[in-house]
Design a protein around this motif. Structure first.
Motif, short mmCIF file in Angstrom:
data_model
loop_
_atom_site.label_atom_id
_atom_site.label_comp_id
_atom_site.label_asym_id
_atom_site.label_seq_id
_atom_site.Cartn_x
_atom_site.Cartn_y
_atom_site.Cartn_z
N ARG A 248 -30.01 45.40 29.85
CA ARG A 248 -29.59 46.64 30.50
C ARG A 248 -28.50 47.35 29.69
O ARG A 248 -28.57 48.57 29.48
N GLU A 249 -27.52 46.59 29.23
CA GLU A 249 -26.39 47.20 28.52
C GLU A 249 -26.80 47.67 27.13
O GLU A 249 -26.24 48.64 26.62
N TYR B 129 -28.48 50.98 27.70
CA TYR B 129 -27.46 51.95 28.11
C TYR B 129 -26.59 52.37 26.92
O TYR B 129 -26.09 53.49 26.88
N GLN C 123 -27.75 55.49 25.43
CA GLN C 123 -27.53 56.65 26.29
C GLN C 123 -26.11 57.16 26.14
O GLN C 123 -25.84 58.35 26.29
#
Length: 212
Positions: free
Chosen positions: A61-62, A65, A68
């Protein structure tokens, strides 16, 4: 009188960065991070597939991200393994995917192959040789991390993953990653394909993996 040689570099953390190279330069980079003491934290290999646990899901997930948050970073193939993480990232000045002198093809392979399930899938993978053997020799670390660079990306990513995992397991301040990471500057399309194939095949090669 101060003893300048008291510790004889005993506590110096060496770097794998290529001396003299600006890691904010546009280009494609193969990166490898290992867990502290190569502890298997992120899941397990079952039938040649990587099955992420809660900690591995945090890494995934990180990582997604991270791109982003940083428009200068484009993510490509990656794989989360039980005790390490391989990835290709592109540093670009804009989203057109430019590339510096000496590196060809912009985004190698034509398009970015970012995946969201922890292991990049590739068609007809062929393993030629372990690209880790070609990673950069040890040199002394810079005293300053260049903004919008690979080193800045990795420092932020490692920090947030460590913090979140330690909250879950109740171990504030415990290390998750090794202090350093390995990098290799990808020079051309052929090298890109070889490394991307290696990343895709990593779960299948787990039993003979040098990073186990």
């Amino acid at each position: 009188m101060k003893n300048e040689t008291k510790f004889q570099n005993r506590y110096r953390i060496l770097s794998n960065r290529l001396s003299g190279w600006d890691y904010s330069n546009e280009g494609a980079y193969f990166l490898t991070l290992c867990t502290c003491h190569r502890e298997c934290l992120f899941g397990e290999i079952i039938n040649h597939d990587m099955v992420l646990n809660d900690y591995g899901a945090i890494v995934q997930r990180e990582w997604i991200y991270s791109a982003q948050l940083r428009p200068e970073i484009l993510l490509d193939s990656y794989v989360i393994m039980p005790n390490h993480f391989h990835t290709i990232v592109h540093v670009v000045s804009n989203q057109s995917g430019g590339c510096p002198d000496g590196l060809s093809g912009g985004l190698f392979g034509g398009t970015s192959r970012v995946e969201t399930h922890g292991c990049a899938s590739l068609q007809n993978p062929v393993f030629h040789q372990n690209p880790i053997s070609q990673q950069q020799p040890i040199s002394h670390p810079p005293l300053y991390r260049t903004p919008k660079s690979v080193s800045s990306l990795m420092a932020g990513f490692k920090s947030v993953v460590t913090k979140q995992i330690n909250i879950i397991r109740g171990t504030p301040g415990k290390k998750v990653w090794q202090a350093n990471y390995y990098d290799h500057i990808i020079r051309n399309d052929k090298e890109y394909e070889r490394i991307a194939d290696y990343i895709g095949m990593n779960p299948e090669l787990w039993q003979s993996d040098s990073l186990r």
